[in-house]
Design an enzyme around this catalytic site. Structure first.
Site, short mmCIF file in Angstrom:
data_model
loop_
_atom_site.label_atom_id
_atom_site.label_comp_id
_atom_site.label_asym_id
_atom_site.label_seq_id
_atom_site.Cartn_x
_atom_site.Cartn_y
_atom_site.Cartn_z
N GLU A 215 0.65 -1.30 -0.26
CA GLU A 215 -0.29 -0.36 0.34
C GLU A 215 1.15 1.02 -0.35
O GLU A 215 0.61 1.99 -0.51
CB GLU A 215 -1.26 0.04 1.20
CG GLU A 215 -1.66 -1.20 1.58
CD GLU A 215 -1.82 -2.15 2.43
OE1 GLU A 215 -0.04 -2.80 1.81
OE2 GLU A 215 -2.30 -3.15 2.35
N GLY A 266 5.55 -1.76 14.63
CA GLY A 266 5.25 -0.97 14.38
C GLY A 266 3.85 -0.11 15.18
O GLY A 266 4.24 1.07 14.90
N ARG A 267 3.49 -0.97 15.99
CA ARG A 267 1.92 0.14 16.09
C ARG A 267 2.79 0.32 17.65
O ARG A 267 2.09 0.76 18.74
CB ARG A 267 0.91 -1.73 16.98
CG ARG A 267 1.54 -2.73 17.35
CD ARG A 267 1.03 -3.80 17.58
NE ARG A 267 1.33 -4.82 17.73
CZ ARG A 267 2.07 -6.05 17.12
NH1 ARG A 267 2.31 -5.37 16.11
NH2 ARG A 267 2.29 -7.38 17.80
N GLU A 353 -3.88 -6.00 18.15
CA GLU A 353 -2.93 -6.87 17.01
C GLU A 353 -1.83 -7.67 18.36
O GLU A 353 -1.06 -8.43 17.71
CB GLU A 353 -2.01 -6.10 16.34
CG GLU A 353 -1.10 -6.38 15.33
CD GLU A 353 -0.76 -5.51 13.75
OE1 GLU A 353 -1.51 -5.06 13.44
OE2 GLU A 353 0.32 -4.95 14.16
N HIS A 384 -24.99 9.29 21.41
CA HIS A 384 -26.37 9.35 21.07
C HIS A 384 -26.02 8.57 20.04
O HIS A 384 -27.52 8.54 19.24
CB HIS A 384 -26.52 11.09 20.31
CG HIS A 384 -26.32 11.80 21.23
ND1 HIS A 384 -27.43 12.74 21.64
CD2 HIS A 384 -25.61 12.50 22.24
CE1 HIS A 384 -27.09 13.12 22.68
NE2 HIS A 384 -26.02 13.55 22.84
N LYS A 499 -0.47 -9.50 3.72
CA LYS A 499 -0.35 -9.72 2.83
C LYS A 499 0.31 -10.00 1.90
O LYS A 499 -0.05 -10.32 0.67
CB LYS A 499 1.36 -8.98 4.07
CG LYS A 499 1.13 -7.76 4.17
CD LYS A 499 2.10 -7.59 5.11
CE LYS A 499 2.26 -6.37 6.30
NZ LYS A 499 3.75 -5.71 6.40
C1 G6Q Z 1 2.85 -3.30 13.02
C2 G6Q Z 1 2.35 -3.80 11.98
C3 G6Q Z 1 2.03 -3.60 10.88
C4 G6Q Z 1 3.15 -2.54 10.52
C5 G6Q Z 1 2.61 -2.27 8.71
C6 G6Q Z 1 3.58 -1.62 8.13
O1 G6Q Z 1 2.81 -3.44 14.73
O2 G6Q Z 1 3.43 -4.63 12.28
O3 G6Q Z 1 0.48 -2.44 11.71
O4 G6Q Z 1 3.43 -1.55 11.29
O5 G6Q Z 1 1.78 -3.15 8.28
O6 G6Q Z 1 4.54 -1.43 8.04
P1 G6Q Z 1 5.55 -0.87 7.19
O7 G6Q Z 1 5.85 -0.55 8.16
O8 G6Q Z 1 7.01 -2.02 7.38
O9 G6Q Z 1 5.17 -0.23 5.97
#
Ligand code: G6Q
Length: 539
Positions: A215, A266-267, A353, A384, A499
């Site tokens: 993406e 990532g998160r 996640e 509401h 993915k």
């Molecule tokens: C988070 C996941 C996932 C990741 C996205 C984007 O903990 O791993 O949400 O952040 O898939 O990944 P990239 O930063 O590698 O593009």
């Protein structure tokens, strides 16, 4: 580190014995002034009011015993000091340290994991100098004009946390600075964002830890093409945040490059460069330091062993009490703050996640419930909408309210004897009490059963500092729960499967299109594609 199965813990047994008769919040006199005074704690500018949870001292002692027996604080401290917590014993797994706390461990001489803290300092210094260059006119567009907008392109962890924080702190934006986000590969997402922009005064921050996310790479290309079509050089407008050595680690292609490291998931990356670059553009460098200071303060506070003095631990254990012992499957996070509009979405990812797992750290199926379904929306709007179910539905939903005594902008008006801020807070407190106490009524349709557990997080104002503390509070709540359930909160195989499957189906769509196999709008290629994907997905 020794991880024991949740169901083998002696404290779980003890808690199960008292879970049959949990305290009833509707019992006359239970919600006394003493209870409200006792069942509250403060940390890093927040107060947690938990008198309206179905807890009593016996349960709290049991939860303390659970925290001690599962060595939750020891595990948390080990994580901060660089233990390899992202792993499954005996199986191939990510085998990584978990050091998002190092991103903000920049204020003390002896950080928990010095090497990671040094990398955080380096990246922050690079960001500071980049922001200074924007400020003093060293980096300008081809006409010598300053940049007014930054678009962050990224998805999942590279979008949700940064977006939630930017929205939360827009009140503190520097003059003439705005940020936008493109995440979805739906071309309408990018089209809608780009439509309203003066590209010549816009910077684009492409964020991807792996540098391979379909993406994000697609949207990057879409944006590059938009610049080319406008006769502008993409390399003078586009910057990157990525992992060192990733396919996006190519400084020639970008105006500037920043790094995040494999020990930051990532998160959990909102306080790394993943969030800091766009936030820094919006707010300025000093406010980033305030955000990091708030998060760091909570990181330190989470090392306290007494659950009555450790807010993230108390929230983690209260959540476990509601979920595992009272059997409540979801959790609503309800901020009484419009600025926190995307914070529940960030928590949805961070929590679900992380803790949506059915395998233990040893690769065995769990025999207990793990992460709840997390959802939410800002109040009073939610009142509401879905609060009907919260009050009178058959599903009992524990709720976490988040509120602030003062507004961010301070623009308010007294209407019919009260300000909007007073109305907002009054609504939050009323909802908490109504859920707990219910209401008796001779008309069954107007009867509210009550006894619905909830808690309130309250701070003076939503600022960069309190936002940092709030973010870290929830991160640690999630991590403590994952340790307690003996699951790995730091990988995401469920995301990887999607993915892989999408890549296969895409290849098939391209193949069919090229060979003219899809000929009319009446054809239904999806059926075949799904059949093929189902076969290959199982391979
Ligand atoms: C988070 C996941 C996932 C990741 C996205 C984007 O903990 O791993 O949400 O952040 O898939 O990944 P990239 O930063 O590698 O593009």
């Amino acid at each position: 580190m020794h991880f024991k199965d949740f169901s083998d813990l002696a404290a779980v047994d003890q808690l199960q014995q008292v879970a049959g008769t949990p305290c009833d919040l509707t019992r006359p006199g239970l919600l006394s002034a003493d209870r409200f005074a006792d069942y509250r704690m403060s940390s890093c500018g927040f107060e947690l009011l938990y008198a309206t949870q179905r807890l009593d001292d016996v349960v709290l002692d049991g939860l303390q015993a659970l925290a001690d027996e599962a060595e939750l604080v020891d595990k948390f401290c080990a994580m901060k000091q660089g233990a390899v917590m992202n792993r499954i014993e005996g199986y191939e797994s990510e085998e990584r340290r978990v050091l998002h706390t190092a991103c903000r461990d920049i204020f003390r001489e002896q950080p928990g994991y010095p090497e990671a803290a040094a990398q955080a300092r380096q990246q922050l210094a690079a960001l500071q100098s980049f922001l200074q260059d924007l400020e003093d006119g060293t980096i300008v567009n081809h006409k010598g004009e300053s940049f007014t907008t930054m678009v962050q392109v990224g998805i999942g962890g590279s979008d949700l946390g940064p977006r939630a924080l930017c929205l939360a702190l827009t009140a503190y934006a520097r003059p003439n600075r705005a940020v936008r986000f493109i995440a979805n590969v739906d071309p309408d997402d990018a089209a809608a964002v780009l439509a309203g922009l003066d590209l010549s005064r816009t910077l684009v921050n492409v964020v991807s830890k792996s540098g391979t996310t379909l993406e994000t790479l697609t949207n990057e290309q879409l944006v590059r093409t938009a610049y080319e079509k406008a006769g502008l050089d993409p390399a003078s407008h586009i910057l990157a945040v990525t992992g060192e050595g990733s396919p996006m680690d190519d400084p020639e292609r970008y105006l500037a490059s920043f790094y995040m490291y494999d020990y930051i998931g990532g998160r959990y990356s909102a306080t790394s460069m993943v969030g800091a670059v766009t936030l820094g553009f919006l707010l300025g460098y000093d406010r980033i330091l305030d955000l990091l200071a708030g998060a760091h303060a909570m990181d330190q506070a989470a090392e306290e062993r007494d659950i009555r003095n450790n807010m993230p631990l108390m929230m983690a254990l209260t959540g476990i009490w509601n979920h595992n012992f009272l059997g409540l499957p979801t959790l609503a996070v309800l901020p009484y703050s419009q600025a926190l509009i995307r914070f529940p979405a960030h928590l949805q990812q961070c929590d679900m996640e992380s803790n949506g797992k059915f395998m233990t750290r040893q690769g065995n199926p769990v025999r207990w419930q793990t992460g709840p379904v997390v959802w939410g929306e800002p109040g009073t709007n939610g009142q509401h909408a879905f609060y009907q179910l919260l009050h009178q539905g058959t599903e009992i939903v524990p709720a976490e309210f988040i509120g602030f005594r003062h507004s961010q902008y301070g623009h308010d008006l007294e209407v019919e004897g009260s300000t909007s801020q007073q109305k907002l807070i009054a609504n939050m407190l009323a909802q908490s009490l109504a859920l707990a106490l219910g209401r008796s009524h001779e008309n069954p349709n107007r009867y509210f059963p009550g006894n619905r557990p909830n808690s309130i997080l309250l701070a003076d104002r939503l600022t960069p500092y309190s936002m940092g503390a709030l973010l870290a509070l929830y991160e640690h709540r999630i991590v403590f729960q994952g340790f307690c359930w003996n699951i790995n909160s730091f990988d995401q195989e469920g995301v990887q499967l999607g993915k892989v499957l999408a890549t296969r189906i895409l290849a098939e769509i391209i193949h069919q299109d090229r060979n003219g196999e899809v000929t009319s709008a009446n054809d239904s290629p999806e059926k075949d594609l799904l059949r093929q994907a189902a076969v290959s997905g199982r391979e």
